[in-house]
Design a protein around this motif. Sequence first.
Motif, PDB file in Angstrom:
ATOM      1  N   UNK A   1      46.021  28.641  51.592  1.00 21.97           N
ATOM      2  CA  UNK A   1      46.449  28.499  50.191  1.00 21.97           C
ATOM      3  C   UNK A   1      45.241  28.331  49.278  1.00 21.97           C
ATOM      4  N   UNK A   2      44.284  27.498  49.681  1.00 24.78           N
ATOM      5  CA  UNK A   2      43.084  27.270  48.865  1.00 24.78           C
ATOM      6  C   UNK A   2      42.295  28.571  48.707  1.00 24.78           C
ATOM      7  N   UNK A   3      42.196  29.351  49.770  1.00 26.06           N
ATOM      8  CA  UNK A   3      41.490  30.634  49.683  1.00 26.06           C
ATOM      9  C   UNK A   3      42.223  31.591  48.755  1.00 26.06           C
ATOM     10  N   UNK A   4      43.556  31.603  48.844  1.00 24.26           N
ATOM     11  CA  UNK A   4      44.353  32.465  47.965  1.00 24.26           C
ATOM     12  C   UNK A   4      44.222  32.064  46.508  1.00 24.26           C
TER      13      UNK A   4
ATOM     14  N   UNK B   1      42.798  34.343  43.494  1.00 25.27           N
ATOM     15  CA  UNK B   1      43.575  34.613  42.278  1.00 25.27           C
ATOM     16  C   UNK B   1      42.833  34.196  41.014  1.00 25.27           C
ATOM     17  N   UNK B   2      42.093  33.106  41.103  1.00 27.06           N
ATOM     18  CA  UNK B   2      41.376  32.617  39.925  1.00 27.06           C
ATOM     19  C   UNK B   2      40.109  33.421  39.649  1.00 27.06           C
ATOM     20  N   UNK B   3      39.680  34.199  40.642  1.00 26.76           N
ATOM     21  CA  UNK B   3      38.463  34.986  40.475  1.00 26.76           C
ATOM     22  C   UNK B   3      37.200  34.181  40.685  1.00 26.76           C
ATOM     23  N   UNK B   4      37.333  32.930  41.108  1.00 27.71           N
ATOM     24  CA  UNK B   4      36.158  32.083  41.350  1.00 27.71           C
ATOM     25  C   UNK B   4      35.384  32.633  42.531  1.00 27.71           C
TER      26      UNK B   4
END
Length: 169
Positions: free
Chosen positions: A15-18, A22-25
């Motif tokens: 989830x953290x990787x997703x 998604x945030x583009x970080x």
Amino acid sequence: MRTRSLAQLDQAALRAAGQRAESGAAGCVGAATTAPYAVFATTDCARRMLRRVLCLKRWVAISCQADEVHPVAEGAVGQALRLRISGGDSPREFLAAYDEDRRFALSPIAPCPHCAAQVPTVCVTSLADYGDWLHSTRELAEFPLYRTSPAHRDDCPIPHQLPGTRPCS
């Protein structure tokens, strides 16, 4: 830690990787989490680092011992530390050692894709990095001991190739 809890850890990492994707970080993949020479390789330091990187609760048991195979740094006399989060048939193991910049770093231990030996793989500095490694969705920086690990079998091509190259088929 129970097997179900390890699965929850993996799900949280994915989830953290997703969320990071998604945030583009960009994240700090491959960057270590401590200043050069900031810490001495102790079991307590290694446990604290693993707890911080993987966001583990204090009650999660982490066993830690000197790794009999890997040095704490390239050319060093001391041994790296092997950390283990147990849980059923599939415990999670990490190697804590210094990276090429002499920063204390963590790497999941997994089978080499060519010889199946248990070797350190990539640098993980966050739960999202661990999720990316589990899901293989992002290029992660190789852990410095990946290619030089004495755990590789003698016929393994990995120690004999340059980073970024593939062995001949």
